[in-house]
Design an enzyme around this catalytic site. Structure first.
Site, short mmCIF file in Angstrom:
data_model
loop_
_atom_site.label_atom_id
_atom_site.label_comp_id
_atom_site.label_asym_id
_atom_site.label_seq_id
_atom_site.Cartn_x
_atom_site.Cartn_y
_atom_site.Cartn_z
N CYS A 1 59.82 65.19 76.77
CA CYS A 1 59.68 63.95 77.83
C CYS A 1 58.61 64.23 78.71
O CYS A 1 58.16 63.16 79.36
CB CYS A 1 60.86 63.54 78.31
SG CYS A 1 61.88 65.16 79.47
N ASN A 2 58.32 65.49 79.36
CA ASN A 2 57.10 65.76 80.31
C ASN A 2 56.07 66.73 79.62
O ASN A 2 55.49 67.33 80.70
CB ASN A 2 58.16 66.03 81.43
CG ASN A 2 58.81 67.41 81.25
OD1 ASN A 2 58.56 68.02 80.28
ND2 ASN A 2 59.84 67.42 82.19
N ALA B 1 71.14 58.44 70.80
CA ALA B 1 71.97 59.53 70.23
C ALA B 1 71.14 60.76 69.95
O ALA B 1 71.86 61.44 69.25
CB ALA B 1 72.76 58.84 69.38
N SER C 1 69.02 64.58 71.02
CA SER C 1 69.52 65.73 71.61
C SER C 1 69.37 65.41 73.30
O SER C 1 70.57 65.93 73.70
CB SER C 1 68.47 66.63 71.41
OG SER C 1 67.01 66.28 72.01
#
Length: 609
Positions: free
Chosen positions: A50-51, A200, A202
């Site tokens: 995500c980053n 749903a 990780s």
């Protein structure tokens, strides 16, 4: 070793760029396939979280590799190369190893010490192995990275330096910044609340497990694939069979005790309704667009909490923004006000506002919808002045030029344009306590950023987490982890350099064995009557002589090759013993194609060579 990594992360790029550069699963697969198909690269692996987005490759040329990997990242992310380049970073050889090990230990995470990155590295390696884009170098690198990360977490207190994004986000929602929120405070805040988990995967699974541990009463899981939502809900319910108290730990993913939470799965279409029941919502999906718009969130708040109970009077604009109507700063009529107070004002949502007794002629409700000339006259009245619209109409461009010139002269003389009127102190309108807490962990974001302006809503997303984590305290254990990383990088480099010379040593010993076999064959021709016993003894003696002559040089050359700059010893051996380059290459290929090159045991054995 020619390891190269090109990437961008929360440390190098703003969240808006990371959002646009986020790769779908299909895009990740295509990027890996195109990378190994490119000329400079022979292996490739992708770490996409995500980053961060980082492309690892084994390249034969540095500059060509940087250009190719940067171009491929731009093509598959959809962000232009010119726009993406300023945010890219490049690490090569030992620096690339150091970077991955630091990432695996959580030193480069948004929240220092978080352990979720280990699972993401494992997933990245699994994808590269599935696509056969990872060879010996990247297999060894990522497997060793996982071991280094585990060692850092087991041998130090790096977990105390920070928490995973889920934990850190919940701390922010509970009302504090960073590690200043105690375990008891977060558990007290979450106790008995209803939670909605959207997604749903990780991260969503981690969020659900964390919410269960800190004591929420209910978890509703929504996902586009119903089976995955049902599976996650079932896992949470199965944990109810275990006994134990709620354990709120900084390291998510650790199997804790039992929970008393009730979990159920719903389709994505039910999210707007479930949001009206939820106290906490965590969203982390792979959607390319918004999952929760400001309108959906506003409707959920309005549907859950009546305006007269929460002190809210939400209104929706044509753009979907929702905000509470500001209370009046003064009531009734004002002498000399140029407004027509007899006319009824209405908001953009069509709700009537009181004529003269219910709104302020000084406030924003009074001036909504005015034309520019009326606004100017009203502003002058508020400032106890007067404006003649006819004078405004008679102004010419020359008048404006003179005014601008006068202002410029004043600014040049004083260094600023002097204030003609001291601004009045603006009294902030207190926001009510949030009735809905939103945690957006998706990249690109799932929740409309405008939702944070809604009264009764608190939103924490990746961007706000980045700002909050910058103030988080650094634990003393971080220094110990850095020392571990430095030691492991040196050991990995030594093992890799030693392994690099191994094919040359194997080729040398093979050549020596061929020489022995040839001489024994010549002996058989000269002494045809030599019995088998004596022939075997002579053969063994010659082999022992050759082994003893080669032992010290080959052991020493491995030691020298393991040192920095030792790569040249392989070339020296090939030159001194006139070894065939193709023979050495064939030994190297056979070693790489072995059946156990992806196992941790094999990697460790190679490290001891």
């Amino acid at each position: 070793m020619s390891l190269l990594v090109v990437g961008l992360s929360h440390r190098s790029a703003p969240v808006s760029v990371l959002e646009r550069a986020a790769l779908s699963q299909d895009a990740q697969i295509k990027l890996l396939q195109d990378t190994v198909a490119a000329e400079p690269a022979t292996e490739a692996a992708l770490l996409a979280t995500c980053n961060r987005i980082e492309l690892y490759a084994d390249v034969d040329k540095f500059h060509a590799g940087v250009a190719e990997l940067s171009t491929l990242l731009a093509q598959h992310s959809g962000v232009g190369l010119d726009e993406l380049t300023p945010y890219l970073y490049v690490h090569y050889e030992d620096r690339a190893v150091h970077h991955l090990f630091s990432v695996a230990c959580g030193l480069d995470s948004m929240v220092v010490g978080e352990g979720q990155i280990l699972g993401q590295i494992k997933d990245s390696l699994a994808l590269a192995q599935e696509l056969h884009s990872a060879g010996r170098l990247l297999n060894d690198l990522f497997q060793q990275g996982l071991r280094v990360g585990k060692r850092a977490h087991s041998e130090t207190g790096i977990d105390r330096a920070g928490q995973s994004l889920v934990t850190f986000g919940l701390q922010q929602l509970a009302g504090g910044r960073g590690a200043g929120v105690s375990v008891e405070s977060v558990e007290s805040w979450a106790a008995g609340k209803k939670a909605l988990v959207i997604g749903a995967g990780s991260m969503s699974s981690l969020a659900a497990a964390t919410l269960a541990r800190i004591g929420v009463a209910e978890i509703v899981v929504a996902n586009r694939t119903p089976d995955r939502a049902e599976r996650l809900a079932q896992i949470i319910n199965d944990n109810n069979d275990n006994s134990g108290n709620s354990q709120y730990e900084g390291r998510e993913g650790r199997d804790g005790g039992g929970t008393s939470v009730v979990a159920r799965a719903v389709p994505m279409e039910s999210v707007p309704f479930e949001l009206t029941r939820a106290d906490i919502a965590v969203s982390c999906t792979g959607a390319t667009g918004l999952v929760l718009t400001a309108g959906i969130v506003a409707a959920a708040v309005e549907g859950r909490v009546p305006a007269d109970e929460a002190g809210l009077s939400p209104r929706t604009t044509a753009r979907g923004d929702v905000r509470a109507v500001l209370p009046p700063t003064s009531l009734g009529t004002e002498d000399g006000c140029p407004l027509d107070l007899s006319a009824t004002q209405t908001t953009q949502a069509g709700q009537a506002v009181q004529e003269s007794a219910g709104f302020s002629v000084m406030g924003e409700a009074a001036v909504a919808g005015m034309d520019a000339a009326t606004l100017e006259q009203h502003a002058a009245w508020v400032d106890n002045g007067t404006v003649d619209r006819r004078d405004t109409a008679r102004r010419t461009p020359d008048d404006d030029r003179e005014l601008i010139a006068a202002l410029a002269l004043t600014a040049a003389t004083l260094g600023r344009i002097p204030e003609r009127r001291r601004p009045e102190v603006v009294v902030g309108v207190p926001r009510p306590a949030p009735v809905l807490s939103l945690l957006d962990l998706a990249m690109p974001r799932d929740v409309d950023a405008a939702a944070h302006r809604l009264a009764g809503v608190r939103l924490v997303d990746i961007e706000s987490l980045a700002e909050a984590s910058a103030d988080a305290p650094m634990a003393a254990d971080v220094d110990q982890v850095r020392r571990i990383v430095a030691d492991e990088v040196a050991a990995f480099g030594a093992a890799l350099r030693a392994a690099h010379i191994t094919p040359t040593v194997v080729a040398l010993r093979a050549m020596a064995a061929d020489v022995v076999a040839g001489e024994i064959a010549r002996l058989d021709g000269r002494l045809p009557g030599l019995d088998e016993k004596h022939r075997a003894e002579i053969t063994q003696t010659v082999r022992r002589v050759v082994d003893k002559l080669l032992h010290a040089p080959t052991v020493r050359v491995k030691q020298l090759a393991a040192e920095p700059g030792g790569a040249g010893y392989a070339d020296a051996l090939r030159t001194l013993f006139d070894l065939d380059q193709e023979t050495v290459a064939s030994v190297s290929r056979a070693d790489q194609d072995g059946p156990d090159t992806t196992t941790e045991t094999n990697a460790e054995n190679r490290g001891r060579a």
